[in-house]
Enzyme design. Structure first.
Site, PDB file in Angstrom:
ATOM      1  N   ILE A 174     -41.631   6.589   4.122  1.00 45.10           N
ATOM      2  CA  ILE A 174     -40.589   6.248   3.065  1.00 45.10           C
ATOM      3  C   ILE A 174     -40.024   6.881   2.731  1.00 45.10           C
ATOM      4  O   ILE A 174     -40.531   7.962   1.913  1.00 45.10           O
ATOM      5  CB  ILE A 174     -41.372   4.756   3.209  1.00 45.10           C
ATOM      6  CG1 ILE A 174     -42.226   3.254   3.738  1.00 45.10           C
ATOM      7  CG2 ILE A 174     -40.206   4.041   2.579  1.00 45.10           C
ATOM      8  CD1 ILE A 174     -42.551   2.844   3.741  1.00 45.10           C
ATOM      9  N   HIS A 221     -37.638   1.772  16.062  1.00 45.76           N
ATOM     10  CA  HIS A 221     -38.914   0.891  16.412  1.00 45.76           C
ATOM     11  C   HIS A 221     -39.749   0.420  16.771  1.00 45.76           C
ATOM     12  O   HIS A 221     -38.393  -0.168  18.330  1.00 45.76           O
ATOM     13  CB  HIS A 221     -38.604  -0.160  14.960  1.00 45.76           C
ATOM     14  CG  HIS A 221     -39.951  -0.655  14.524  1.00 45.76           C
ATOM     15  ND1 HIS A 221     -41.097  -0.333  13.739  1.00 45.76           N
ATOM     16  CD2 HIS A 221     -40.670  -1.838  15.022  1.00 45.76           C
ATOM     17  CE1 HIS A 221     -41.849  -1.245  13.788  1.00 45.76           C
ATOM     18  NE2 HIS A 221     -41.290  -2.187  14.407  1.00 45.76           N
TER      19      HIS A 221
HETATM   20  C1  GRF Z   1     -42.223   5.622  18.791  1.00 50.56           C
HETATM   21  O1  GRF Z   1     -43.234   4.401  19.589  1.00 50.56           O
HETATM   22  C2  GRF Z   1     -41.371   5.525  17.698  1.00 50.56           C
HETATM   23  O2  GRF Z   1     -40.806   3.948  18.106  1.00 50.56           O
HETATM   24  C3  GRF Z   1     -42.487   5.232  16.230  1.00 50.56           C
HETATM   25  O3  GRF Z   1     -43.189   6.561  16.172  1.00 50.56           O
HETATM   26  C4  GRF Z   1     -43.280   6.710  17.960  1.00 50.56           C
HETATM   27  C5  GRF Z   1     -42.739   8.260  18.030  1.00 50.56           C
HETATM   28  O4  GRF Z   1     -42.824   8.348  19.397  1.00 50.56           O
HETATM   29  N1  GRF Z   1     -40.929   5.002  15.141  1.00 50.56           N
HETATM   30  P1  GRF Z   1     -42.333  10.221  19.595  1.00 50.56           P
HETATM   31  O5  GRF Z   1     -42.990  11.338  18.381  1.00 50.56           O
HETATM   32  O6  GRF Z   1     -40.830   9.863  19.277  1.00 50.56           O
HETATM   33  O7  GRF Z   1     -43.666  10.513  20.408  1.00 50.56           O
END
Ligand code: GRF
Length: 236
Positions: free
Chosen positions: A95, A112
């Site tokens: 964060i 997200h």
């Molecule tokens: C994804 O599901 C994103 O939405 C979330 O964390 C995950 C990251 O995956 N915030 P990556 O590192 O982009 O493969």
């Protein structure tokens, strides 16, 4: 064409969304350019992927700094060195502090894995399954002080299928993420999605097709994969 917006991606791990952004930006017509990748973890798999694509990377570990403010300050300094105009959080698991967030507000976006404002925080897929959701998805939003709470830029919906588990649902959402994030970052880079007065203002599009994709989209390949008859039987 206006200059492409210099964008830095912040990651902590796998980096598949980062990879999707790099791929989109490899097209010179795309309005953003990925000029750097910053990770707070030295072992993030995404670092190797970025380097292999010729994108400069930098590790800024939390443990190297006395506190959050100092860590955020180091990230901010790295962003300045990259000449960043936009920050894209892609699986960045820390964060960011209020000072940093306020400085970058309107120019920092996050993805997200849920249809916000439902399921903020972690374990979104398990929680969506437990809640009995028939529709799930992902959201790209501007980052504000409260976690997963900023104005929504774009969302993609996917069906929750009978027999889904956390992994199958996560995989379906992730595919949508990889299409949604480049679209949403493109809107921000082009100035077609702006944050104003705590809300997202979307440009009026000349044609309805464009307008539809900016609000809610069901990416084509997902639509093709979905057995609509099956879906009709399970969705009231
Ligand atoms: C994804 O599901 C994103 O939405 C979330 O964390 C995950 C990251 O995956 N915030 P990556 O590192 O982009 O493969």
């Amino acid at each position: 064409m206006n200059a492409r917006k210099r964008t830095v991606v912040l990651i902590s791990g796998r980096g598949s969304n980062m990879t999707a952004l790099i791929a989109a930006a490899s097209n010179p017509a795309y309005p953003a350019e990925i000029v750097g990748v910053i990770s707070d973890r030295a072992n993030a798999a995404g670092l190797g992927i970025a380097a292999a694509r010729g994108i400069p990377t930098k590790v800024i570990s939390r443990s190297d700094y006395a506190g959050k403010e100092a860590h955020d300050g180091a990230i901010d300094a790295a962003l300045a060195a990259f000449g960043a105009e936009i920050v894209a959080l892609a699986g960045y698991m820390r964060i960011l502090g209020a000072r940093f967030v306020e400085k970058w507000q309107g120019r920092m976006v996050n993805i997200h894995p849920a249809l916000l404002p439902a399921f903020k925080g972690l374990d979104t897929h398990a929680r969506a399954l437990r809640a009995g959701m028939r529709i799930h998805g992902c959201t790209v939003h501007f980052v504000t002080l409260d976690m997963d709470d900023g104005p929504i830029i774009a969302q993609a919906a996917v069906p929750v299928m009978v027999g889904d588990n956390e992994d199958t649902l996560a995989a379906r959402v992730l595919k949508a993420e990889h299409r949604l994030y480049p679209l949403a970052l493109g809107l921000v880079a082009e100035g077609k999605a702006r944050m104003e007065g705590g809300r997202t203002v979307l440009a009026h599009f000349a044609d309805d097709a464009d307008n539809g994709t900016s609000v809610v989209m069901a990416p084509d390949p997902l639509r093709e994969e979905t057995d609509l008859e099956h879906l009709a039987r399970i969705t009231p």
